[in-house]
Design a protein around this motif. Structure first.
Motif, PDB file in Angstrom:
ATOM      1  N   MET A 201      -1.817   7.399  -3.669  1.00 23.12           N
ATOM      2  CA  MET A 201      -3.090   6.709  -3.869  1.00 23.12           C
ATOM      3  C   MET A 201      -2.943   5.604  -4.911  1.00 23.12           C
ATOM      4  O   MET A 201      -3.571   5.638  -5.950  1.00 23.12           O
ATOM      5  CB  MET A 201      -4.125   7.749  -4.311  1.00 23.12           C
ATOM      6  CG  MET A 201      -5.550   7.581  -3.741  1.00 23.12           C
ATOM      7  SD  MET A 201      -6.010   5.988  -3.088  1.00 23.12           S
ATOM      8  CE  MET A 201      -7.502   5.659  -4.030  1.00 23.12           C
ATOM      9  N   HIS A 202      -2.057   4.631  -4.635  1.00 22.49           N
ATOM     10  CA  HIS A 202      -1.864   3.536  -5.579  1.00 22.49           C
ATOM     11  C   HIS A 202      -2.659   2.320  -5.135  1.00 22.49           C
ATOM     12  O   HIS A 202      -2.539   1.250  -5.696  1.00 22.49           O
ATOM     13  CB  HIS A 202      -0.384   3.196  -5.688  1.00 22.49           C
ATOM     14  CG  HIS A 202       0.209   2.772  -4.383  1.00 22.49           C
ATOM     15  ND1 HIS A 202       0.211   3.581  -3.274  1.00 22.49           N
ATOM     16  CD2 HIS A 202       0.801   1.630  -4.006  1.00 22.49           C
ATOM     17  CE1 HIS A 202       0.796   2.935  -2.269  1.00 22.49           C
ATOM     18  NE2 HIS A 202       1.155   1.760  -2.680  1.00 22.49           N
TER      19      HIS A 202
ATOM     20  N   ASP B  93      -5.059  -5.882  -8.672  1.00 22.76           N
ATOM     21  CA  ASP B  93      -4.226  -7.095  -8.715  1.00 22.76           C
ATOM     22  C   ASP B  93      -4.715  -8.125  -7.699  1.00 22.76           C
ATOM     23  O   ASP B  93      -4.688  -9.325  -7.959  1.00 22.76           O
ATOM     24  CB  ASP B  93      -2.754  -6.755  -8.441  1.00 22.76           C
ATOM     25  CG  ASP B  93      -2.060  -6.198  -9.682  1.00 22.76           C
ATOM     26  OD1 ASP B  93      -2.673  -6.245 -10.771  1.00 22.76           O
ATOM     27  OD2 ASP B  93      -0.916  -5.711  -9.575  1.00 22.76           O
TER      28      ASP B  93
ATOM     29  N   SER C 265       4.883  -1.328   3.647  1.00 18.76           N
ATOM     30  CA  SER C 265       4.491  -1.724   2.296  1.00 18.76           C
ATOM     31  C   SER C 265       4.006  -0.528   1.492  1.00 18.76           C
ATOM     32  O   SER C 265       3.788  -0.625   0.296  1.00 18.76           O
ATOM     33  CB  SER C 265       3.380  -2.781   2.363  1.00 18.76           C
ATOM     34  OG  SER C 265       2.207  -2.196   2.904  1.00 18.76           O
ATOM     35  N   GLY C 266       3.842   0.606   2.137  1.00 19.67           N
ATOM     36  CA  GLY C 266       3.390   1.785   1.424  1.00 19.67           C
ATOM     37  C   GLY C 266       1.875   1.839   1.273  1.00 19.67           C
ATOM     38  O   GLY C 266       1.357   2.689   0.559  1.00 19.67           O
TER      39      GLY C 266
ATOM     40  N   ARG D 110       7.667  -5.295   4.772  1.00 18.74           N
ATOM     41  CA  ARG D 110       7.604  -4.702   3.432  1.00 18.74           C
ATOM     42  C   ARG D 110       6.525  -5.356   2.577  1.00 18.74           C
ATOM     43  O   ARG D 110       6.110  -4.827   1.569  1.00 18.74           O
ATOM     44  CB  ARG D 110       8.954  -4.885   2.716  1.00 18.74           C
ATOM     45  CG  ARG D 110       9.931  -3.791   3.008  1.00 18.74           C
ATOM     46  CD  ARG D 110      10.694  -3.403   1.767  1.00 18.74           C
ATOM     47  NE  ARG D 110       9.828  -2.784   0.775  1.00 18.74           N
ATOM     48  CZ  ARG D 110      10.155  -2.601  -0.472  1.00 18.74           C
ATOM     49  NH1 ARG D 110      11.320  -2.977  -0.920  1.00 18.74           N
ATOM     50  NH2 ARG D 110       9.313  -2.026  -1.313  1.00 18.74           N
TER      51      ARG D 110
ATOM     52  N   ASN E 116       3.329  -7.462 -10.780  1.00 16.73           N
ATOM     53  CA  ASN E 116       4.260  -6.375 -11.124  1.00 16.73           C
ATOM     54  C   ASN E 116       5.710  -6.862 -11.026  1.00 16.73           C
ATOM     55  O   ASN E 116       6.531  -6.580 -11.896  1.00 16.73           O
ATOM     56  CB  ASN E 116       4.045  -5.174 -10.197  1.00 16.73           C
ATOM     57  CG  ASN E 116       4.904  -3.986 -10.608  1.00 16.73           C
ATOM     58  OD1 ASN E 116       4.630  -3.315 -11.592  1.00 16.73           O
ATOM     59  ND2 ASN E 116       5.988  -3.755  -9.873  1.00 16.73           N
TER      60      ASN E 116
ATOM     61  N   CYS F 104      -0.666   7.586 -10.042  1.00 16.89           N
ATOM     62  CA  CYS F 104       0.352   8.384  -9.348  1.00 16.89           C
ATOM     63  C   CYS F 104       1.731   7.757  -9.401  1.00 16.89           C
ATOM     64  O   CYS F 104       2.633   8.166  -8.693  1.00 16.89           O
ATOM     65  CB  CYS F 104      -0.089   8.538  -7.901  1.00 16.89           C
ATOM     66  SG  CYS F 104      -0.530   6.943  -7.166  1.00 16.89           S
ATOM     67  N   HIS F 105       1.934   6.729 -10.207  1.00 19.49           N
ATOM     68  CA  HIS F 105       3.208   6.018 -10.227  1.00 19.49           C
ATOM     69  C   HIS F 105       3.301   5.237 -11.527  1.00 19.49           C
ATOM     70  O   HIS F 105       2.285   5.002 -12.186  1.00 19.49           O
ATOM     71  CB  HIS F 105       3.254   5.030  -9.059  1.00 19.49           C
ATOM     72  CG  HIS F 105       2.129   4.030  -9.123  1.00 19.49           C
ATOM     73  ND1 HIS F 105       0.872   4.294  -8.625  1.00 19.49           N
ATOM     74  CD2 HIS F 105       2.056   2.792  -9.683  1.00 19.49           C
ATOM     75  CE1 HIS F 105       0.082   3.257  -8.853  1.00 19.49           C
ATOM     76  NE2 HIS F 105       0.774   2.343  -9.506  1.00 19.49           N
TER      77      HIS F 105
ATOM     78  N   GLU G   8       4.094   1.567 -13.338  1.00 23.37           N
ATOM     79  CA  GLU G   8       4.131   0.140 -13.019  1.00 23.37           C
ATOM     80  C   GLU G   8       4.892  -0.572 -14.130  1.00 23.37           C
ATOM     81  O   GLU G   8       4.962  -0.086 -15.259  1.00 23.37           O
ATOM     82  CB  GLU G   8       2.707  -0.423 -12.922  1.00 23.37           C
ATOM     83  CG  GLU G   8       1.952   0.139 -11.744  1.00 23.37           C
ATOM     84  CD  GLU G   8       0.558  -0.478 -11.565  1.00 23.37           C
ATOM     85  OE1 GLU G   8       0.310  -1.578 -12.084  1.00 23.37           O
ATOM     86  OE2 GLU G   8      -0.254   0.174 -10.902  1.00 23.37           O
TER      87      GLU G   8
ATOM     88  N   ARG H 230       4.131  -3.022 -15.913  1.00 23.23           N
ATOM     89  CA  ARG H 230       3.378  -3.352 -17.136  1.00 23.23           C
ATOM     90  C   ARG H 230       3.253  -2.153 -18.079  1.00 23.23           C
ATOM     91  O   ARG H 230       3.147  -2.330 -19.286  1.00 23.23           O
ATOM     92  CB  ARG H 230       2.013  -3.958 -16.813  1.00 23.23           C
ATOM     93  CG  ARG H 230       1.086  -3.113 -15.979  1.00 23.23           C
ATOM     94  CD  ARG H 230      -0.292  -3.779 -15.870  1.00 23.23           C
ATOM     95  NE  ARG H 230      -0.278  -4.909 -14.951  1.00 23.23           N
ATOM     96  CZ  ARG H 230      -0.556  -4.816 -13.645  1.00 23.23           C
ATOM     97  NH1 ARG H 230      -0.876  -3.655 -13.114  1.00 23.23           N
ATOM     98  NH2 ARG H 230      -0.528  -5.865 -12.867  1.00 23.23           N
TER      99      ARG H 230
ATOM    100  N   SER I  62       6.798   1.620  -4.217  1.00 20.49           N
ATOM    101  CA  SER I  62       6.302   0.252  -4.078  1.00 20.49           C
ATOM    102  C   SER I  62       6.416  -0.577  -5.352  1.00 20.49           C
ATOM    103  O   SER I  62       6.177  -1.771  -5.326  1.00 20.49           O
ATOM    104  CB  SER I  62       4.832   0.259  -3.646  1.00 20.49           C
ATOM    105  OG  SER I  62       4.693   0.882  -2.392  1.00 20.49           O
ATOM    106  N   PHE I  63       6.739   0.068  -6.488  1.00 19.40           N
ATOM    107  CA  PHE I  63       6.691  -0.649  -7.755  1.00 19.40           C
ATOM    108  C   PHE I  63       8.067  -0.792  -8.402  1.00 19.40           C
ATOM    109  O   PHE I  63       8.650   0.184  -8.865  1.00 19.40           O
ATOM    110  CB  PHE I  63       5.723   0.049  -8.726  1.00 19.40           C
ATOM    111  CG  PHE I  63       4.305   0.008  -8.244  1.00 19.40           C
ATOM    112  CD1 PHE I  63       3.461  -1.033  -8.622  1.00 19.40           C
ATOM    113  CD2 PHE I  63       3.821   0.969  -7.374  1.00 19.40           C
ATOM    114  CE1 PHE I  63       2.159  -1.097  -8.160  1.00 19.40           C
ATOM    115  CE2 PHE I  63       2.509   0.919  -6.905  1.00 19.40           C
ATOM    116  CZ  PHE I  63       1.679  -0.120  -7.295  1.00 19.40           C
TER     117      PHE I  63
END
Lengths: 119, 225
Positions: free
Chosen positions: A1-2, A9, A37-38, A108, B18, B96-97, B99, B101, B130-131
């Motif tokens: 859940m990002h 952004d 891309s997730g 991606r 990012n 959940c991840h 980044e 920053r 993704s990051f």
């Protein structure tokens, strides 16, 4: 859940672009979403709906354009569109020449493609 | 006054901010000759246990540091400090991840003379992929109890990593885990993955993994010298 952090952004970019163009309102937001891309489109959409309140894009419609995963073989230049990477038959091997030197050329990325604004 | 509608072509990467920060971190790490390793896995795959073992094996000859990413608590950082290594905890309070920053905020605390900086991401096989954090290497860990069907179910983590570490391999005799299948499927989606079979309990595969890290560090130092 990002998805919420991605939407945050996205709104930074929307506000910058809208201000630069002298927009009073943003009425439509078109985002290109790579299948790798997730991003889960439903989650991105609901994050967008809650984030947009009180912003310049308060009434904006979100259009998500899904982009298929595409590979190109470095050996023979064959391009392959993957139906679904989770497909059991999917393999990173060129079906034309058997090479494993496959380059991911699409699917991606996640980018803001365009805005519809009112000036 | 009449309102004018107009279309504005933007084409801007949403992960651009990012990526930009990650690029700045990568540049600093390269300048200092620090090899940063971003560890991705589901919760409970054994990231901290693996880091404890790698830490003990490398700490006499190298300067190490560990960034711990968790939703809450300093528990993981405390475990790392117990074996005598500096650890910095990032608590994401729900995110959940990690980044770039978040890393940038604590980057000033990281000593410039480190050799290895390990970044233990939040336990999650999906979002962290993704990051970019500016790391030099990305490890994806998969533990034997999780099952051998994961690479194709969570492709992004496997596609964006350079190394696959199978953990808890001491449990192989007790669980229906087909190692060949995992490796085959992982290589089908990422033919360049290097695979290590490890166990933090028996020590299996840790020498090979540490030797690989030492080689990678040397390689980078010669490239950026």
């Amino acid at each position: 859940m990002h998805e919420l952090s991605l939407v945050a952004d996205l709104f930074t970019i929307i506000e910058q672009q809208a201000n630069q163009a002298g927009a009073k309102k943003v009425t439509k937001v078109v985002v290109s979403v790579g299948e790798l891309s997730g991003v889960v489109p439903e989650l991105f959409r609901s994050a967008f709906q809650s984030y947009k309140k009180g912003t310049i894009a308060d009434k904006a419609r979100l259009q998500l354009k899904m982009v298929k995963i595409k590979f190109k073989c470095r050996s023979c230049d064959q391009e392959i569109t993957a139906r679904n990477i989770m497909d059991e038959s999917f393999s990173y091997v060129c079906p034309a020449c058997g090479s494993k030197e496959m380059e991911l050329i699409a699917g991606r990325d996640l980018y803001l493609e365009k805005l519809e604004i009112e000036t | 006054m009449e309102q004018k509608k107009k279309e504005l072509l933007v084409l801007e990467d949403i992960l651009g901010s990012n990526k930009k920060i990650a690029g700045q971190i990568r540049k600093k790490l390269d300048e200092h000759g620090i090899l940063a390793v971003n560890l991705l896995s589901a919760p409970g795959s054994g990231k901290t246990s693996l880091l404890e073992k790698i830490g003990l094996e490398l700490k006499d000859n190298y300067r190490l540091g560990v960034i711990e990413g968790d939703i809450e608590t300093e528990r993981d950082a405390d475990r790392i400090r117990k074996i005598g290594l500096p650890a910095w905890q990032i608590t994401t309070h729900g995110a959940c991840h990690l980044e770039a920053r978040m890393l940038a905020k604590i980057f000033d605390q990281i000593p410039a003379d480190l050799n290895f900086l390990f970044i233990e991401n939040v336990g999650n096989l999906v979002c962290p992929a993704s990051f970019d954090l500016g790391e030099g290497l990305r490890f994806v860990l998969l533990s034997v109890p999780e099952g051998d069907d994961k690479p194709k179910k969570y492709p992004e983590a496997f596609i964006t990593s350079q190394v696959l570490v199978l953990t808890k391999c001491d449990l192989l005799p007790y669980l229906p885990f087909d190692t060949d299948r995992v490796i085959k499927e992982a290589l089908e989606i990422n033919p360049h993955l290097k695979v290590f079979k490890t166990s933090a309990t028996t020590g299996e595969g840790l020498d090979e993994l540490c030797a690989f890290l030492e080689e990678e560090l040397k390689l980078r130092l010669s490239q950026h010298a």
